[in-house]
Design a protein around this motif. Structure first.
Motif, PDB file in Angstrom:
ATOM      1  N   ASP A 128       0.826  -1.203   0.000  1.00  0.00           N
ATOM      2  CA  ASP A 128       0.000   0.000   0.000  1.00  0.00           C
ATOM      3  C   ASP A 128       0.862   1.255   0.000  1.00  0.00           C
ATOM      4  N   VAL A 129       1.948   1.217   0.748  1.00  0.00           N
ATOM      5  CA  VAL A 129       2.939   2.300   0.754  1.00  0.00           C
ATOM      6  C   VAL A 129       4.318   1.663   0.728  1.00  0.00           C
ATOM      7  N   ALA A 130       5.248   2.280   0.040  1.00  0.00           N
ATOM      8  CA  ALA A 130       6.627   1.799   0.051  1.00  0.00           C
ATOM      9  C   ALA A 130       7.563   2.995   0.077  1.00  0.00           C
ATOM     10  N   PHE A 131       8.687   2.824   0.749  1.00  0.00           N
ATOM     11  CA  PHE A 131       9.735   3.844   0.743  1.00  0.00           C
ATOM     12  C   PHE A 131      10.954   3.269   0.050  1.00  0.00           C
ATOM     13  N   VAL A 132      11.413   3.987  -0.982  1.00  0.00           N
ATOM     14  CA  VAL A 132      12.603   3.597  -1.735  1.00  0.00           C
ATOM     15  C   VAL A 132      13.688   4.612  -1.431  1.00  0.00           C
ATOM     16  N   SER A 133      14.775   4.148  -0.828  1.00  0.00           N
ATOM     17  CA  SER A 133      15.824   5.067  -0.397  1.00  0.00           C
ATOM     18  C   SER A 133      16.675   5.533  -1.566  1.00  0.00           C
ATOM     19  N   ALA A 134      17.431   6.592  -1.307  1.00  0.00           N
ATOM     20  CA  ALA A 134      18.361   7.116  -2.308  1.00  0.00           C
ATOM     21  C   ALA A 134      19.462   6.119  -2.624  1.00  0.00           C
ATOM     22  N   ALA A 150       8.170  -1.500   3.370  1.00  0.00           N
ATOM     23  CA  ALA A 150       6.872  -1.818   2.778  1.00  0.00           C
ATOM     24  C   ALA A 150       5.813  -1.696   3.862  1.00  0.00           C
ATOM     25  N   VAL A 151       4.676  -1.101   3.510  1.00  0.00           N
ATOM     26  CA  VAL A 151       3.604  -0.869   4.474  1.00  0.00           C
ATOM     27  C   VAL A 151       2.306  -1.436   3.920  1.00  0.00           C
ATOM     28  N   GLU A 152       1.609  -2.196   4.743  1.00  0.00           N
ATOM     29  CA  GLU A 152       0.292  -2.713   4.395  1.00  0.00           C
ATOM     30  C   GLU A 152      -0.742  -2.127   5.361  1.00  0.00           C
ATOM     31  N   VAL A 153      -1.813  -1.558   4.797  1.00  0.00           N
ATOM     32  CA  VAL A 153      -2.937  -1.086   5.606  1.00  0.00           C
ATOM     33  C   VAL A 153      -4.036  -2.127   5.456  1.00  0.00           C
ATOM     34  N   VAL A 154      -4.298  -2.861   6.506  1.00  0.00           N
ATOM     35  CA  VAL A 154      -5.145  -4.048   6.421  1.00  0.00           C
ATOM     36  C   VAL A 154      -6.607  -3.664   6.235  1.00  0.00           C
ATOM     37  N   VAL A 201      14.024  -3.936   4.390  1.00  0.00           N
ATOM     38  CA  VAL A 201      14.570  -3.818   5.744  1.00  0.00           C
ATOM     39  C   VAL A 201      13.475  -3.922   6.811  1.00  0.00           C
ATOM     40  N   ALA A 202      12.323  -3.338   6.541  1.00  0.00           N
ATOM     41  CA  ALA A 202      11.245  -3.329   7.535  1.00  0.00           C
ATOM     42  C   ALA A 202       9.900  -3.370   6.834  1.00  0.00           C
ATOM     43  N   VAL A 203       8.919  -3.966   7.520  1.00  0.00           N
ATOM     44  CA  VAL A 203       7.542  -3.996   7.046  1.00  0.00           C
ATOM     45  C   VAL A 203       6.650  -3.514   8.183  1.00  0.00           C
ATOM     46  N   TRP A 204       5.795  -2.546   7.867  1.00  0.00           N
ATOM     47  CA  TRP A 204       4.809  -2.066   8.838  1.00  0.00           C
ATOM     48  C   TRP A 204       3.432  -2.529   8.383  1.00  0.00           C
ATOM     49  N   VAL A 205       2.677  -3.152   9.278  1.00  0.00           N
ATOM     50  CA  VAL A 205       1.317  -3.586   8.970  1.00  0.00           C
ATOM     51  C   VAL A 205       0.374  -2.823   9.889  1.00  0.00           C
TER      52      VAL A 205
END
Length: 214
Positions: free
Chosen positions: A99-105, A127-131, A153-157
C-alpha cells in the motif's frame, strides 16, 4: 523499538540495485488481468488479482506517504510511493504491491523519475500494508516473507480497526505499537518519528469544528 539495519552485501548487492543494471519488463514477461483499474500481484509466476483499498485505508496510506515524503525529501533520503507494483524477485517471478513503500536514495537516485513501466524492479527499503477486511492472513504473511527475502529492511502492517501497527524487522520479529507509542524510522528514515494515533485520528489542526446550531 529495535533499530532496523540495512541488509548486508550478501543479501542485496548494491550493484544489482543500480538502475543501469536492472532487467527490463521484457526479461520478465507477465500478462496482467484485463481491465484498466485492476490491481494484481504475481507470485511464482501466477497472476493474482487483489482488491483495492477501502477509502479509510487509502486515506491512511496517503497520509503516511505524505508525512514520509515531507520528512525524506528535504533530507534527500528517498521517496515514498502509494500502490506501486514492484518486481522484487524476477527470478522467481514475484511482483508485490504494498500500500505504501519507501525507496531510499541508496536504491534509486534522488530526483530520478520512476521508470515508465507497469512494474518497477527495485526492492523497497520499507513496505507498508494497511489491512482491509478483505485481506487474508495467509496472503499477508507470505507477502511479508517475500519482501524480507528480497532485501526489504522493515515492514509495517497497520490495523485500523484495532489501532495497532505491527513493526516487522524480520518475518518472525515483530513489535506491536498502539497509541501513544510512536513509529520510529530507524536506519531507513533516521530521526523520523510519528505518533501512531496520527494515523487513525482526525488532524486537530485541520479538522472542522462542531456544526453550529441554526
Amino acid at each position: 523499538m529495535a533499530t532496523a539495519t540495512r541488509p548486508d552485501a550478501a543479501t542485496v548487492d548494491p550493484e544489482v540495485l543500480r538502475p543501469e543494471h536492472l532487467a527490463t519488463e521484457a526479461d520478465d514477461p507477465i500478462v496482467p488481468p484485463p481491465g484498466e483499474d485492476v490491481f494484481y500481484e504475481v507470485v511464482d509466476g501466477e497472476v493474482i488479482e487483489i482488491p483495492p483499498m477501502g477509502t479509510f485505508e487509502a486515506d491512511i496510506a496517503n497520509l503516511l506517504a505524505e508525512l514520509i515524503n515531507d520528512y525524506a525529501r528535504p533530507r534527500k533520503l528517498g521517496r515514498a510511493f502509494v500502490e506501486v507494483l514492484y518486481r522484487i524477485n524476477p527470478e522467481r517471478k514475484i511482483r508485490r504491491q504494498p500500500d505504501v513503500a519507501f525507496v531510499s536514495a541508496d536504491r534509486w537516485p534522488v530526483g530520478k523519475r520512476a521508470p515508465k513501466a507497469s512494474s518497477w524492479q527495485v526492492v523497497p527499503d520499507l513496505a507498508v500494508e494497511v489491512v482491509s477486511p478483505s485481506d487474508l492472513a495467509a496472503h499477508l504473511n507470505r507477502k511479508i516473507s517475500d519482501f524480507f527475502q528480497a532485501g526489504t529492511v522493515a515492514v509495517w502492517v497497520i490495523y485500523q480497526e484495532t489501532r495497532q501497527v505491527y513493526v516487522y524487522s524480520s518475518p518472525t520479529a515483530v513489535e506491536i505499537l498502539t497509541p501513544p507509542a510512536e513509529l520510529d524510522g530507524g536506519a531507513i528514515l533516521p530521526g523520523f518519528r510519528l505518533p501512531v494515533a496520527r494515523l487513525f485520528d482526525d488532524d486537530p489542526d485541520t479538522a472542522p469544528g462542531p456544526a453550529s446550531e441554526s
